[in-house]
Design a protein around this motif. Structure first.
Motif, mmCIF file in Angstrom:
data_model
loop_
_atom_site.group_PDB
_atom_site.id
_atom_site.type_symbol
_atom_site.label_atom_id
_atom_site.label_comp_id
_atom_site.label_asym_id
_atom_site.label_seq_id
_atom_site.Cartn_x
_atom_site.Cartn_y
_atom_site.Cartn_z
ATOM 1 N N UNK A 44 -22.659 55.761 44.067
ATOM 2 C CA UNK A 44 -22.979 56.692 45.170
ATOM 3 C C UNK A 44 -24.344 56.432 45.787
ATOM 4 N N UNK A 45 -25.316 55.990 44.994
ATOM 5 C CA UNK A 45 -26.653 55.729 45.534
ATOM 6 C C UNK A 45 -26.622 54.565 46.519
ATOM 7 N N UNK A 46 -25.863 53.521 46.191
ATOM 8 C CA UNK A 46 -25.746 52.378 47.102
ATOM 9 C C UNK A 46 -25.050 52.778 48.395
ATOM 10 N N UNK A 47 -24.055 53.652 48.277
ATOM 11 C CA UNK A 47 -23.355 54.133 49.465
ATOM 12 C C UNK A 47 -24.312 54.894 50.371
ATOM 13 N N UNK A 48 -25.134 55.754 49.761
ATOM 14 C CA UNK A 48 -26.100 56.526 50.564
ATOM 15 C C UNK A 48 -27.090 55.601 51.262
ATOM 16 N N UNK A 49 -27.492 54.525 50.591
ATOM 17 C CA UNK A 49 -28.393 53.555 51.223
ATOM 18 C C UNK A 49 -27.778 53.011 52.507
ATOM 19 N N UNK A 50 -26.491 52.708 52.455
ATOM 20 C CA UNK A 50 -25.804 52.159 53.624
ATOM 21 C C UNK A 50 -25.608 53.210 54.716
ATOM 22 N N UNK A 102 -6.508 56.208 48.376
ATOM 23 C CA UNK A 102 -7.622 56.314 49.313
ATOM 24 C C UNK A 102 -8.157 57.741 49.227
ATOM 25 N N UNK A 103 -9.479 57.894 49.239
ATOM 26 C CA UNK A 103 -10.052 59.233 49.347
ATOM 27 C C UNK A 103 -9.684 59.836 50.704
ATOM 28 N N UNK A 104 -9.664 61.159 50.816
ATOM 29 C CA UNK A 104 -9.307 61.795 52.091
ATOM 30 C C UNK A 104 -10.212 61.335 53.224
ATOM 31 N N UNK A 105 -9.623 61.126 54.395
ATOM 32 C CA UNK A 105 -10.388 60.685 55.555
ATOM 33 C C UNK A 105 -11.298 61.806 56.067
ATOM 34 N N UNK A 106 -12.430 61.397 56.635
ATOM 35 C CA UNK A 106 -13.304 62.338 57.313
ATOM 36 C C UNK A 106 -14.177 63.185 56.415
ATOM 37 N N UNK A 107 -14.227 62.859 55.114
ATOM 38 C CA UNK A 107 -15.029 63.667 54.202
ATOM 39 C C UNK A 107 -16.144 62.868 53.552
ATOM 40 N N UNK A 108 -16.190 61.583 53.792
ATOM 41 C CA UNK A 108 -17.227 60.763 53.194
ATOM 42 C C UNK A 108 -17.067 60.655 51.690
ATOM 43 N N UNK A 109 -18.128 60.218 51.025
ATOM 44 C CA UNK A 109 -18.079 60.021 49.580
ATOM 45 C C UNK A 109 -18.231 61.364 48.870
ATOM 46 N N UNK A 110 -17.243 61.682 48.058
ATOM 47 C CA UNK A 110 -17.306 62.889 47.232
ATOM 48 C C UNK A 110 -17.371 62.457 45.772
ATOM 49 N N UNK A 111 -18.245 63.096 45.001
ATOM 50 C CA UNK A 111 -18.437 62.692 43.614
ATOM 51 C C UNK A 111 -18.084 63.830 42.666
ATOM 52 N N UNK A 112 -17.704 63.441 41.469
ATOM 53 C CA UNK A 112 -17.443 64.389 40.395
ATOM 54 C C UNK A 112 -18.562 64.213 39.373
#
Length: 552
Positions: free
Chosen positions: A295-301, A330-340
């Motif tokens: 998730x941290x790498x995703x936020x960087x992008x 696939x994760x749901x569209x339009x919600x971005x990265x969601x983490x547990x």
């Protein structure tokens, strides 16, 4: 003809004249656009030129880098009723003698009668000849002037379309047998889940075509549905990572895909780019898959891309594997990265994903990877095969129309499914409200003091240390299965060779890992850049890395 080939032909017929959608290659020096109708015409000519070398059921291997030649070549093989195998490509560091030996074993395993050779690998022609491997040059076939194939050869739905070489950690080759029915089922499922619109969407990709995400997701799907695509090579991307957002800007790309490491690299480069250098506002679907998602790498992008109009909700985390043709969820569209966010102690000791607040001590975050695609099922079972409930960690299984019936191995065909059609993925994970979560590869889990420690946690901690190359650390098991099981860290750094700097780096990495997982590595091995063993698709080869740890 199969339903899959029907879609290819229909796409070609719908995109023949001016304004037709198609494939752009040769960027950035010599852009070359052809409609899918023109690609189809080239494919028919190649199939015609192959003549008796291409018969129904023929296994054809391809060794080429140029997507402009590969696209019509793979379609030619499918039109002729054959199967395609994209050979792993040698790099400048490859020992060609070893590569030749491995390639001969692969060709024997799949029963290939022919290799189609294209730039920049023409110089390997002599090597193929020395090993009695029949081959034809793609450039010559494309320009031969032979009469085109009259029409597609009829094959059954269970005929092999693609033999996808796996990227395992052993030297033994293995190929996933993807049928025409598998391809058709998975491409329709991805179109539905990603809400792809052939008239609106434009795919931009640099992914290798010998990898399933590049071949199936970024070439075959656009070719089959008639969606425009822009393809460059991995070498183009690695030489200049910002070529990727540059091509999205130029072609108004809406759809792209990559492994997590690529988003981390480009995120750092975008952060240093000048205002207005790119326009990423057209992007609506950026798939992140093929390796664990940080998730941290995703936020960087996404944070760096926001300055150029990138919508952070465009990031779609995914789970996939060649054994499912490509995509599982696939994760749901339009919600971005969601983490547990879960308690690491409960995960490691009780095999349960207990939710906790993000600021909890020893919290662990996993990306939610969405529900299974249409036509696929996912469940979680324990070691005895009993189905587990939500948040119970166990073995992930999949079944459905896109799941391969088997492998080809050096020992012969091998079935992948049990009597009920389930395929064991080899991954540990759990389900949350139907969404898939992956913890790690079961064979790589490090068991210490009754705890299950996942290598990715160790590797991320190591890569946080300044001097460690991002994405280039491997946690490897030692004395696996014994009471003395432990682990070491093998990493790349530009500090390699500097004795004092290496000593400091090893100490910092050990401390960071201890803080992250509560266990200290038995050793930290520092390698020079480019030395860490990886598969041809860039994944860490942990078993091979283990051999680099000095005996203690």
């Amino acid at each position: 003809m199969s339903r899959f080939v029907e879609t290819l032909v229909a796409s070609a017929r719908a995109n023949t004249g001016e304004g037709g959608r198609g494939l752009t290659t040769g960027e950035p020096e010599e852009p070359w656009f052809r409609t899918w109708g023109q690609v189809h015409d080239d494919a028919r000519r190649i199939a015609g030129a192959l003549g008796d070398d291409l018969e129904p059921g023929t296994a054809v291997a391809i060794l080429a880098a140029d997507p402009g030649l590969i696209a019509p070549a793979v379609q030619a093989v499918w039109l002729g009723g054959g199967s395609v195998t994209m050979l792993h490509q040698p790099t400048p560091r490859t020992d060609l003698a070893v590569w030749a030996e491995d390639t001969v074993r692969v060709l024997t395993m799949i029963g290939a009668r022919l290799v189609l050779l294209g730039p920049p690998f023409e110089d390997l022609s002599a090597m193929l000849q020395e090993n009695s491997i029949a081959h034809r040059h793609l450039a010559e076939l494309a320009g031969s002037g032979a009469a085109p194939l009259a029409g597609p050869v009829d094959v059954p739905e269970d005929a092999t379309a693609l033999l996808q070489l796996t990227s395992g950690s052993t030297a033994e080759p293995k190929a996933v047998r993807i049928t025409h029915a598998n391809l058709h089922a998975n491409l329709l499922a991805m179109v539905e889940a990603a809400e792809l619109d052939a008239e609106r969407d434009v795919a931009v990709s640099w992914l290798p075509l010998f990898h399933d995400m590049g071949m199936v997701g970024c070439l075959t799907v656009p070719m089959a549905i008639g969606m425009s695509a822009v393809k460059v090579t991995p070498a183009d991307f690695l030489a200049r990572p910002l070529l990727w957002p540059e091509l999205i800007t130029k072609h108004r790309g809406t759809v792209t895909a990559a492994p997590n490491f690529a988003y981390a690299i480009v995120g750092r480069r975008l952060a240093r780019a000048d205002d207005g250098e790119f326009d990423l506002s057209s992007v609506r679907f950026t798939l992140n898959g093929a390796e664990p998602i940080d998730p941290a790498a995703v936020r960087t992008f996404t944070e760096a891309g926001a300055r150029f109009g990138l919508d952070s909700t465009s990031m779609v985390c995914a789970y996939g594997m060649a054994e499912a043709t490509l995509a599982v969820s696939f994760a749901p569209l339009g919600r971005g990265v969601e983490v547990d966010t879960v308690d690491a102690d409960a995960l490691e000791q009780q095999r349960r994903a207990e939710p906790v607040a993000p600021d909890t001590a020893r919290a662990r975050q996993f990306a939610l990877l969405g529900r299974p695609l249409p036509g696929l099922e996912v469940d979680v079972v324990d070691d005895e095969g009993r189905e587990l409930g939500d948040r119970q960690v166990g073995r992930l299984r999949i079944r459905g129309a896109a799941v391969t019936p088997g492998y080809l191995t050096t020992e012969g065909p091998l079935s992948t499914q049990d009597s009920e059609g389930w395929l064991d993925t080899g991954d540990d994970g759990y389900l949350v409200d139907g969404q898939v979560v992956i913890c790690g590869r079961r064979k790589d889990v490090i068991i210490m003091g009754g705890r299950n420690i996942y290598p990715v946690d160790i590797e991320r901690a190591a890569c946080e240390v300044e001097g460690v190359r991002a994405g280039n650390a491997a946690a490897v098991r030692q004395e696996a299965g014994s009471r003395r099981e432990r682990f070491a860290v093998v990493l790349e750094s530009r500090l390699a060779g500097d004795e004092e700097a290496e000593k400091r780096l090893r100490k910092e990495v050990a401390a960071r890992v201890l803080d992250a997982v509560g266990a200290r590595p038995s050793a930290v091995v520092v390698l020079s850049p480019g030395s860490l063993p990886k598969t041809p698709s860039g994944k860490l080869r942990r078993a091979a890395a283990a051999s680099l740890v000095p005996a203690s």
